[in-house]
Design a protein around this motif. Sequence first.
Motif, PDB file in Angstrom:
ATOM      1  N   MET A 188       0.844  -1.200   0.000  1.00  0.00           N
ATOM      2  CA  MET A 188       0.000   0.000   0.000  1.00  0.00           C
ATOM      3  C   MET A 188       0.877   1.246   0.000  1.00  0.00           C
ATOM      4  SD  MET A 188      -2.986  -0.730   2.783  1.00  0.00           S
ATOM      5  CE  MET A 188      -3.688   0.932   2.756  1.00  0.00           C
ATOM      6  N   GLU A 189       0.384   2.254  -0.673  1.00  0.00           N
ATOM      7  CA  GLU A 189       1.136   3.500  -0.662  1.00  0.00           C
ATOM      8  C   GLU A 189       0.761   4.309   0.578  1.00  0.00           C
ATOM      9  OE1 GLU A 189       2.121   5.720  -4.467  1.00  0.00           O
ATOM     10  OE2 GLU A 189       0.803   7.152  -3.440  1.00  0.00           O
ATOM     11  N   VAL A 190       1.758   4.885   1.205  1.00  0.00           N
ATOM     12  CA  VAL A 190       1.493   5.731   2.364  1.00  0.00           C
ATOM     13  C   VAL A 190       2.379   6.963   2.274  1.00  0.00           C
ATOM     14  CG1 VAL A 190       3.171   4.545   3.853  1.00  0.00           C
ATOM     15  CG2 VAL A 190       1.257   5.787   4.876  1.00  0.00           C
ATOM     16  N   SER A 191       1.798   8.056   2.698  1.00  0.00           N
ATOM     17  CA  SER A 191       2.498   9.334   2.612  1.00  0.00           C
ATOM     18  C   SER A 191       2.426  10.025   3.971  1.00  0.00           C
ATOM     19  CB  SER A 191       1.806  10.168   1.531  1.00  0.00           C
ATOM     20  OG  SER A 191       2.535  11.333   1.287  1.00  0.00           O
ATOM     21  N   MET A 192       3.536  10.473   4.464  1.00  0.00           N
ATOM     22  CA  MET A 192       3.526  11.200   5.740  1.00  0.00           C
ATOM     23  C   MET A 192       4.711  12.166   5.778  1.00  0.00           C
ATOM     24  SD  MET A 192       4.768   8.171   8.335  1.00  0.00           S
ATOM     25  CE  MET A 192       4.045   6.796   7.466  1.00  0.00           C
ATOM     26  N   THR A 193       4.585  13.144   6.655  1.00  0.00           N
ATOM     27  CA  THR A 193       5.647  14.140   6.786  1.00  0.00           C
ATOM     28  C   THR A 193       6.457  13.822   8.042  1.00  0.00           C
ATOM     29  OG1 THR A 193       4.242  15.762   5.728  1.00  0.00           O
ATOM     30  CG2 THR A 193       6.143  16.606   6.931  1.00  0.00           C
ATOM     31  N   VAL A 194       7.729  13.605   7.842  1.00  0.00           N
ATOM     32  CA  VAL A 194       8.594  13.233   8.968  1.00  0.00           C
ATOM     33  C   VAL A 194       9.704  14.274   9.082  1.00  0.00           C
ATOM     34  CG1 VAL A 194      10.039  11.436   9.986  1.00  0.00           C
ATOM     35  CG2 VAL A 194       8.096  10.799   8.534  1.00  0.00           C
ATOM     36  N   ASN A 195       9.751  14.917  10.200  1.00  0.00           N
ATOM     37  CA  ASN A 195      10.755  15.961  10.470  1.00  0.00           C
ATOM     38  C   ASN A 195      10.768  17.006   9.347  1.00  0.00           C
ATOM     39  OD1 ASN A 195      11.430  14.450  12.740  1.00  0.00           O
ATOM     40  ND2 ASN A 195      13.038  13.331  11.646  1.00  0.00           N
ATOM     41  N   GLY A 196       9.576  17.316   8.864  1.00  0.00           N
ATOM     42  CA  GLY A 196       9.437  18.385   7.886  1.00  0.00           C
ATOM     43  C   GLY A 196       9.547  17.956   6.436  1.00  0.00           C
ATOM     44  N   THR A 197       9.887  16.716   6.176  1.00  0.00           N
ATOM     45  CA  THR A 197       9.989  16.236   4.798  1.00  0.00           C
ATOM     46  C   THR A 197       8.874  15.234   4.539  1.00  0.00           C
ATOM     47  OG1 THR A 197      12.382  16.459   4.915  1.00  0.00           O
ATOM     48  CG2 THR A 197      11.516  15.110   3.114  1.00  0.00           C
ATOM     49  N   THR A 198       8.212  15.370   3.394  1.00  0.00           N
ATOM     50  CA  THR A 198       7.135  14.436   3.075  1.00  0.00           C
ATOM     51  C   THR A 198       7.683  13.251   2.285  1.00  0.00           C
ATOM     52  OG1 THR A 198       5.561  16.244   3.042  1.00  0.00           O
ATOM     53  CG2 THR A 198       4.887  14.208   1.954  1.00  0.00           C
ATOM     54  N   TYR A 199       7.326  12.074   2.759  1.00  0.00           N
ATOM     55  CA  TYR A 199       7.789  10.837   2.128  1.00  0.00           C
ATOM     56  C   TYR A 199       6.578  10.048   1.652  1.00  0.00           C
ATOM     57  CZ  TYR A 199      12.108  11.753   4.744  1.00  0.00           C
ATOM     58  OH  TYR A 199      13.240  12.319   5.259  1.00  0.00           O
ATOM     59  N   THR A 200       6.717   9.442   0.482  1.00  0.00           N
ATOM     60  CA  THR A 200       5.678   8.542  -0.020  1.00  0.00           C
ATOM     61  C   THR A 200       6.349   7.220  -0.359  1.00  0.00           C
ATOM     62  OG1 THR A 200       4.464  10.413  -0.919  1.00  0.00           O
ATOM     63  CG2 THR A 200       3.878   8.227  -1.752  1.00  0.00           C
ATOM     64  N   ASN A 201       5.835   6.147   0.233  1.00  0.00           N
ATOM     65  CA  ASN A 201       6.434   4.835  -0.001  1.00  0.00           C
ATOM     66  C   ASN A 201       5.360   3.775  -0.156  1.00  0.00           C
ATOM     67  OD1 ASN A 201       8.590   6.348   1.803  1.00  0.00           O
ATOM     68  ND2 ASN A 201       9.673   4.717   0.699  1.00  0.00           N
ATOM     69  N   ASP A 202       5.740   2.715  -0.831  1.00  0.00           N
ATOM     70  CA  ASP A 202       4.866   1.564  -0.944  1.00  0.00           C
ATOM     71  C   ASP A 202       5.285   0.587   0.152  1.00  0.00           C
ATOM     72  OD1 ASP A 202       2.857   0.090  -2.110  1.00  0.00           O
ATOM     73  OD2 ASP A 202       4.283  -1.078  -3.315  1.00  0.00           O
ATOM     74  N   VAL A 203       4.372   0.295   1.057  1.00  0.00           N
ATOM     75  CA  VAL A 203       4.738  -0.595   2.167  1.00  0.00           C
ATOM     76  C   VAL A 203       3.745  -1.731   2.290  1.00  0.00           C
ATOM     77  CG1 VAL A 203       5.812   1.278   3.479  1.00  0.00           C
ATOM     78  CG2 VAL A 203       3.417   0.686   3.909  1.00  0.00           C
ATOM     79  N   GLU A 204       4.204  -2.816   2.883  1.00  0.00           N
ATOM     80  CA  GLU A 204       3.268  -3.890   3.239  1.00  0.00           C
ATOM     81  C   GLU A 204       2.324  -3.345   4.291  1.00  0.00           C
ATOM     82  OE1 GLU A 204       3.697  -8.114   3.997  1.00  0.00           O
ATOM     83  OE2 GLU A 204       5.840  -7.817   3.683  1.00  0.00           O
ATOM     84  N   PRO A 205       1.051  -3.677   4.219  1.00  0.00           N
ATOM     85  CA  PRO A 205       0.099  -3.122   5.196  1.00  0.00           C
ATOM     86  C   PRO A 205       0.475  -3.433   6.644  1.00  0.00           C
ATOM     87  CG  PRO A 205      -1.077  -4.204   3.404  1.00  0.00           C
ATOM     88  CD  PRO A 205       0.382  -4.477   3.186  1.00  0.00           C
TER      89      PRO A 205
END
Lengths: 788, 152
Positions: free
Chosen positions: B1-18
């Motif tokens: 699943m794709e998930v997007s979140m902002t970590v320490n001010g940088t936004t990351y989008t990754n495909d992760v196992e649920p």
Amino acid sequence: MGDLIGKSVKRVEDNRFIKGEGKYTDDFNMDNQTYAIYVRSPHAHANIKGVDTSKAEAMEGVVKVFTGKDIADAGIVGSICGWQVDFKNGDTMKEPGHPIMVADKVRHVGDAVALVIAEDRQTARDAAGLVEVNYEVLDAVVDPKKATQDGAPLVHDDVPNNTIFDWELGNKEETDAAFEKAHHVTELSYHNQKLIPNAIEPRAALGHYDSNEDKYTLYTTSQNPHMARLIIAAFVLSIPEHKLRVISPDVGGGFGSKIFVYNDECGVLWAAKQIGRPVKWTADRTEAFFTDCHGRDHVTDAKIALDKEGKIIGLRTKTYASLGAYLSNFSSCVPTYLHGTLMQGLYTTPAVHVDVTAVVTHTVAVDALRGAGRPEAAFAIERLVETAAREIGMDPAEFRLKNFIPPFDGVKQPGYQTQVALQYDSGNYEGALKKALKNANYEKLKKERDKARSDGKLMGIGFSTYVEACGIAPSAVVGSLGARVGLYDAASIRVHPTGKVSIYTGAHSHGQGHETTFSQIVADSFGIGMEDVHVVHGDTEIVPFGMGTYGSRSLAVCGSAIMKSVDKVKEKGARIAASQLECSPDDLEFANGSWTVKGTDKSVGFGDVALKAYVPHNPYPENEEPGLDFASFYDPANFVYPFGAHICVVEVDKDTGEVKVTRYITVDDAGNIINPMIVEGQVHGGVAHGIGQALYEGAVYDDSGQLLNGSMLDYCMPRADNFPMFETDTTVTPCPHNPLGVKGIGEAGTIGSTPAVVNAVIDALSDYGVKDLQMPLTPQRVWGAMQS
Amino acid sequence: MEVSMTVNGTTYTNDVEPRTLLVHYLRENLRLTGTHVGCDTSSCGACTIIVNGETVKSCTLLAVQCEGAEIKTIEGMATNGKLHPIQESFREKHGLQCGFCTPGMIMSSWQLLERNPNPSEDEIRHALEGNFCRCTGYHNIVNAVQDAANKA
């Protein structure tokens, strides 16, 4: 010396840790890395009737599955025991093997059966669940005393009565005679319970094999990387020592549990070569409960004999010490030479006899845990002493002062020869106790206790005074006692051309603050700044050699090796300086970073001499090698013997039996102190660990060998709200036989605290006639004792 | 699943196992290894981080539950190279030894001081009971939190 020694210099290593930039083993990754999961036995004792790995191997993403048969086929024996303790009758210690993975029989819950390697951790874990092992479950034994009885299930077929050795120390006849003529005898029987170390960082390994250079690299959570290299190369995997690099980066606490070379890490390295890819393994916490070496687990009967004046005239203990299912590296010396040799404590007791039967049980291996044998000795002595004082109606502090060995500094007065082999180096036991009594305001405290009791509150005061042996140890001595290693340490000092200094230490810091303490002593010695010094440890490719950190030895042993190298730098530096100053080296004195011609203002600085050592001309001493770089090995002349006095104040809740430690007062003597802040911190942590044993911690096994509290939900770890602020203080009785006059402080808190807490609780319960309680003193146990 | 979140001010989008835990996502996908794993029962607190302004043990959340979340880890506590006062206090008061529990301790201390800028010793100890430390006996951690409170 300059002005850094003795100061609470802030730690130089902290910057990376407070920013989350420490680098622990699991933080390292390699290209093309795989992930490993061990398949472990759910049974304490079972025959393996078959292992089917086919489903696991068929799973997508699985790289390889190894089993105990692969290990057996490869002829790998597994990790070893480093200390031979033979039977009283001269028979050789039993040494059952411990393969990296077992093929025929499991001997404790957690014994490794297979190793699954996959492209990612989750796949490895899923596949591990598909490995089918057919077990024939057998009866198990977990109690060390019961394990020796005829008919008890055998852990190893070739170890009759599960007895690895029996051992004694002291004079049995004289001790018998003392008890025969005793005016009063106090006896206690107890289980010094099995503890689980629980360093917060779980063990981990990352193994790599480079086929081009035939070179192995192992990142691992080790307190002693050189010993790991030696044991893995020479004994476990039979690979050339110079072709193995062991890196132990930042390590998240050890407390003994990371001294040992575990099979798990060896298996990871072996597997990396087999599959030709890096393999990473990180224990989860449950796995840590079932594989990290546990501590203590002594079942003991202890007795003390008094004459009619209240002088101790004899002490004896009989202990069944569990080593768990297999012999770990130092397991045999913990209940013997680290335990029996301390059984005289800090008293003049003229007759002491210690008898130990070391046994295997169907439980996780037992080895050194913070204090390692010495807490068990201190517990026996200090519980006996306090109970005896109470029984004859004498104040426990007064009783101790009456029986202490008188002060001796090891210089003007000789060291003190005990009845159990050791010669204490220096001590002032009454000095420590008197200071603790003063700091606690004991007279006032007793009145508070009386008042609390008249108000219906259960307040108790408990004491513990201890002497311990650390800074292990003279190699010749330990060798004569069965050690298969020497216990020196090594340190190199490299003075660079610009006068900056790198220190390479065999000691390994995993919380002790070596980067600060060692920098303080070297910077002070050379009259340079802390910022001009850098400590390197934990990499066998960079650090020449070393025996690692355990047994409170880093400063006493490795610090002494550092000082030897310091002296060599200064000696050579003086010759170089003399050539520049056109005088004899004997005419020079070194202070504040310069060599000065005595009685003149002619001098040359440390940095100038360093540069000259690498630009060796105009002028340079004839026949002097260039460079300013020295390695030293230091083999101690004796153990060092820290001591101290602890006073614990508790309140017991009448309704629930819950114990609250309301005050904890320590006076510890670790000889000269380099960094008081770090020393205090070591005492705090040690005391908390020891209070943890007294009140909260302990492995609970059922009769089938299942560990019932094998998780942090079930095993009671001490928490922030379990403790008061500790009231620490020190006395200083320098060690007479090492260059810095230092002893050790890493384990002192743990050794001193456990009996003090139990003594305090028993005192609180004195109106209930409770004379003894088994640890941990849970509310249930305390409340139960109050009801019976 | 794709998930997007902002970590320490940088936004990351990754495909992760649920089933990927947030802590593993941070450590393995983002290589933010300052957040540590010390147990498997949400007991030790070494993995404590800040999610949408509140501390969370990051082993108790799945990465995919944090879609759109604002996350701060220990690596984001310093601003423009200047340490957070709590970080300073841990160093000043020797509130750490091996350093493994330290990131989680600092996060839990931050949460306490956000809610209670002047905590008593008992309140500090209570607030930190979900974070285990084997090295310090908690003594200097309590001192560090008090020191940080005094600075504010």
